[in-house]
Design a protein around this motif. Structure first.
Motif, short mmCIF file in Angstrom:
data_model
loop_
_atom_site.label_atom_id
_atom_site.label_comp_id
_atom_site.label_asym_id
_atom_site.label_seq_id
_atom_site.Cartn_x
_atom_site.Cartn_y
_atom_site.Cartn_z
N SER A 128 0.83 -1.21 0.00
CA SER A 128 0.00 0.00 0.00
C SER A 128 0.86 1.26 0.00
CB SER A 128 -0.90 -0.01 1.24
OG SER A 128 -1.72 1.13 1.25
N GLY A 129 0.54 2.17 -0.92
CA GLY A 129 1.31 3.39 -1.03
C GLY A 129 2.58 3.25 -1.86
N PHE A 130 2.78 2.10 -2.47
CA PHE A 130 3.97 1.89 -3.30
C PHE A 130 3.57 1.25 -4.64
CE2 PHE A 130 7.96 -0.84 -3.98
CZ PHE A 130 8.56 0.14 -4.77
N VAL A 131 3.35 -0.07 -4.67
CA VAL A 131 2.95 -0.76 -5.90
C VAL A 131 2.01 -1.92 -5.59
CG1 VAL A 131 5.14 -0.25 -7.09
CG2 VAL A 131 4.86 -2.43 -5.85
N TYR A 166 2.86 7.72 -10.95
CA TYR A 166 1.61 7.16 -10.44
C TYR A 166 0.76 6.61 -11.59
CZ TYR A 166 -3.11 7.13 -8.39
OH TYR A 166 -4.37 6.78 -7.96
N GLY A 167 0.32 5.35 -11.47
CA GLY A 167 -0.52 4.73 -12.49
C GLY A 167 0.25 4.12 -13.65
N PHE A 168 1.58 4.22 -13.66
CA PHE A 168 2.36 3.63 -14.74
C PHE A 168 2.68 2.16 -14.43
CE2 PHE A 168 2.26 7.70 -16.37
CZ PHE A 168 3.01 7.85 -17.53
N VAL A 169 2.92 1.41 -15.51
CA VAL A 169 3.06 -0.04 -15.38
C VAL A 169 4.47 -0.46 -15.82
CG1 VAL A 169 2.13 -2.28 -16.10
CG2 VAL A 169 0.61 -0.28 -15.95
N GLY A 170 5.11 -1.28 -15.01
CA GLY A 170 6.44 -1.79 -15.33
C GLY A 170 6.51 -3.29 -15.13
N MET A 171 7.58 -3.89 -15.64
CA MET A 171 7.81 -5.32 -15.44
C MET A 171 8.79 -5.51 -14.29
SD MET A 171 5.82 -7.01 -17.42
CE MET A 171 6.36 -8.71 -17.62
N ALA A 172 8.47 -6.48 -13.44
CA ALA A 172 9.33 -6.78 -12.31
C ALA A 172 10.59 -7.52 -12.75
CB ALA A 172 8.56 -7.61 -11.29
N LYS A 173 11.55 -7.61 -11.85
CA LYS A 173 12.75 -8.39 -12.10
C LYS A 173 12.73 -9.62 -11.19
CE LYS A 173 15.90 -5.29 -11.19
NZ LYS A 173 17.23 -4.64 -11.07
N PRO A 174 13.25 -10.75 -11.66
CA PRO A 174 13.35 -11.92 -10.78
C PRO A 174 14.20 -11.59 -9.56
CG PRO A 174 13.79 -12.51 -13.06
CD PRO A 174 13.77 -11.02 -13.01
N ILE A 190 2.09 -2.02 -10.88
CA ILE A 190 1.47 -0.72 -11.13
C ILE A 190 1.82 0.18 -9.96
CG2 ILE A 190 -0.69 0.52 -11.54
CD1 ILE A 190 -1.90 -2.19 -12.41
N VAL A 191 2.35 1.35 -10.26
CA VAL A 191 2.75 2.30 -9.21
C VAL A 191 1.51 2.97 -8.62
CG1 VAL A 191 4.08 4.37 -8.68
CG2 VAL A 191 4.96 2.71 -10.35
N VAL A 217 -7.53 -0.07 -9.11
CA VAL A 217 -6.17 -0.39 -8.67
C VAL A 217 -5.97 0.08 -7.23
CG1 VAL A 217 -3.71 -0.10 -9.14
CG2 VAL A 217 -5.33 -0.21 -11.04
N GLU A 218 -6.52 1.24 -6.91
CA GLU A 218 -6.41 1.77 -5.54
C GLU A 218 -7.09 0.83 -4.55
OE1 GLU A 218 -4.77 4.05 -4.19
OE2 GLU A 218 -4.23 5.52 -5.70
N LYS A 219 -8.25 0.29 -4.93
CA LYS A 219 -8.95 -0.65 -4.05
C LYS A 219 -8.10 -1.90 -3.80
CE LYS A 219 -13.62 0.72 -5.51
NZ LYS A 219 -14.84 0.30 -6.26
N ILE A 220 -7.46 -2.37 -4.86
CA ILE A 220 -6.59 -3.54 -4.72
C ILE A 220 -5.43 -3.23 -3.77
CG2 ILE A 220 -4.98 -5.06 -5.94
CD1 ILE A 220 -6.79 -4.78 -8.41
N SER A 221 -4.91 -2.01 -3.86
CA SER A 221 -3.76 -1.62 -3.04
C SER A 221 -4.08 -1.52 -1.56
CB SER A 221 -3.19 -0.29 -3.54
OG SER A 221 -4.03 0.80 -3.16
N GLN A 222 -5.36 -1.52 -1.23
CA GLN A 222 -5.78 -1.37 0.17
C GLN A 222 -6.18 -2.68 0.85
OE1 GLN A 222 -5.42 1.56 1.76
NE2 GLN A 222 -4.60 2.35 -0.19
N VAL A 223 -6.11 -3.80 0.13
CA VAL A 223 -6.54 -5.06 0.73
C VAL A 223 -5.54 -5.51 1.80
CG1 VAL A 223 -7.71 -5.77 -1.38
CG2 VAL A 223 -5.36 -6.54 -0.96
N GLU A 224 -6.02 -6.34 2.70
CA GLU A 224 -5.17 -6.86 3.76
C GLU A 224 -4.22 -7.91 3.19
OE1 GLU A 224 -5.57 -9.08 8.13
OE2 GLU A 224 -7.35 -8.75 6.88
N ALA A 225 -2.96 -7.83 3.57
CA ALA A 225 -1.94 -8.76 3.08
C ALA A 225 -1.16 -9.34 4.25
CB ALA A 225 -1.01 -8.05 2.11
N ASP A 226 -0.47 -10.46 4.00
CA ASP A 226 0.33 -11.07 5.06
C ASP A 226 1.71 -10.43 5.13
OD1 ASP A 226 1.83 -12.16 3.00
OD2 ASP A 226 0.91 -14.14 3.13
#
Length: 243
Positions: A128-131, A166-174, A190-191, A217-226
Motif C-alpha cells: 500500500s502506497g507503493f505498488v 503514479y498509475g504507470f506499469v512496469g515489469m518486475a525483475k526476478p 502498477i505504481v 487499482v487503488e482498491k486492490i492496493s488497500q486489501v489486507e496482506a500477510d
C-alpha cells in the motif's frame, strides 16, 4: 381354439418387438452426443482448470529461449500490434495502454495475454502506497504454463520519457536477477505512490500506464496482506486484449 390363441399370441409378440425398435430410434444416442461436445472448436486462450490442477493444455504454446526470444517477438509483433488491454477483477475493471517504444515488453505482454497466462494468476503482492504486483500464483498450473512459455528474460528497454509515475506499469525483475536490469516476462507492477516511485527508474522497464479505472487499482492496493505482502484473499485477474 388353441390354434387361434397361438395366432393371437404370436401377433402380440411381433407388435411388441416393432414398438420397442421404434421407441429406441426416438431416443438420443449418448455416444453421439459426447462426440459433438468433444469436437467443439477450442477457444484461443488456455482453459484453466478449477483449483489449479496440472492438466492445463499447453500443447499449442511455443517455448521460447533467450536465444530465440527477440527474433520471435519481432516476428510476432507484425500480426499482433494491439496496445490496449483490459484487466477484470472482483473489485472492478481497468484498462492499460501499452507503449509502442518498449516493443519487446509490449509484445511479450500481448502474447501472454492471448495465451491466457495472466488468467491463471493473481495480484500476488500489495504494498500500500507503493505498488501492486500481478502475474504469479501458488497454483501448479501456473508453473506448468511458465515452464512451457519459456525460461527467458526481457532485455531492459529503459525510456527516459516513461518513468515510474503514479498509475504507470512496469515489469518486475526476478529476485535472483543481480547481473542486469532485464525483466521477468511474467510479473508486472502498477505504481500507486502518488508522487511516483522514481528510485525504480532505469532499473525497471516501464512499458504502459493505466488509462481507465485507477480507482480499481487503488482498491486492490488497500486489501489486507500477510507479512510477505501476499493478499489474505487471492485477487484473481482476467486479462483481455481490446485493440
Amino acid at each position: 381354439m388353441k390354434t387361434a390363441y397361438r395366432f393371437v399370441f404370436v401377433i402380440l409378440i411381433i407388435t411388441t418387438i416393432v414398438a420397442c425398435k421404434n421407441d429406441s430410434k426416438s431416443k438420443p444416442d449418448s455416444k453421439s452426443q459426447n462426440t459433438k461436445v468433444e469436437n467443439k472448436d477450442k477457444i484461443p486462450k488456455v482453459k484453466i482448470p478449477a483449483g489449479g490442477e496440472n492438466d492445463v493444455d499447453v500443447s499449442h504454446i511455443k517455448t521460447l529461449t533467450q536465444e530465440t526470444l527477440e527474433n520471435y517477438l519481432k516476428s510476432y509483433e507484425i500480426k499482433n500490434p494491439e496496445t490496449i488491454v483490459e484487466v477484470k477483477t472482483r473489485f472492478g475493471d481497468f484498462k492499460i495502454q501499452l507503449f509502442v517504444a518498449e516493443r519487446l515488453h509490449r509484445v511479450n505482454f500481448i502474447r501472454l495475454t492471448k495465451l491466457g497466462y495472466f488468467d491463471d494468476t493473481f495480484f500476488h503482492r500489495v504494498d500500500s502506497g507503493f505498488v501492486v504486483q500481478g502475474g504469479n500464483s501458488d497454483k501448479p498450473s501456473t508453473q506448468k504454463l511458465r515452464a512451457k512459455i519459456g525460461d527467458y528474460l526481457i532485455p531492459n528497454e529503459y525510456n527516459p520519457l516513461h518513468k515510474n509515475k503514479y498509475g504507470f506499469v512496469g515489469m518486475a525483475k526476478p529476485t535472483s536477477q543481480k547481473v542486469s536490469n532485464a525483466s521477468s516476462p511474467f510479473e508486472f507492477y502498477i505504481v500507486v505512490k502518488k508522487d511516483g516511485a522514481h528510485h525504480l527508474d532505469k532499473e525497471f522497464t516501464v512499458f504502459g500506464r493505466v488509462i481507465e479505472g485507477m480507482d480499481v487499482v487503488e482498491k486492490i492496493s488497500q486489501v489486507e496482506a500477510d507479512a510477505s505482502e501476499w493478499p489474505i484473499k487471492n485477487i484473481q485477474m482476467d486479462v483481455n486484449v481490446l485493440r
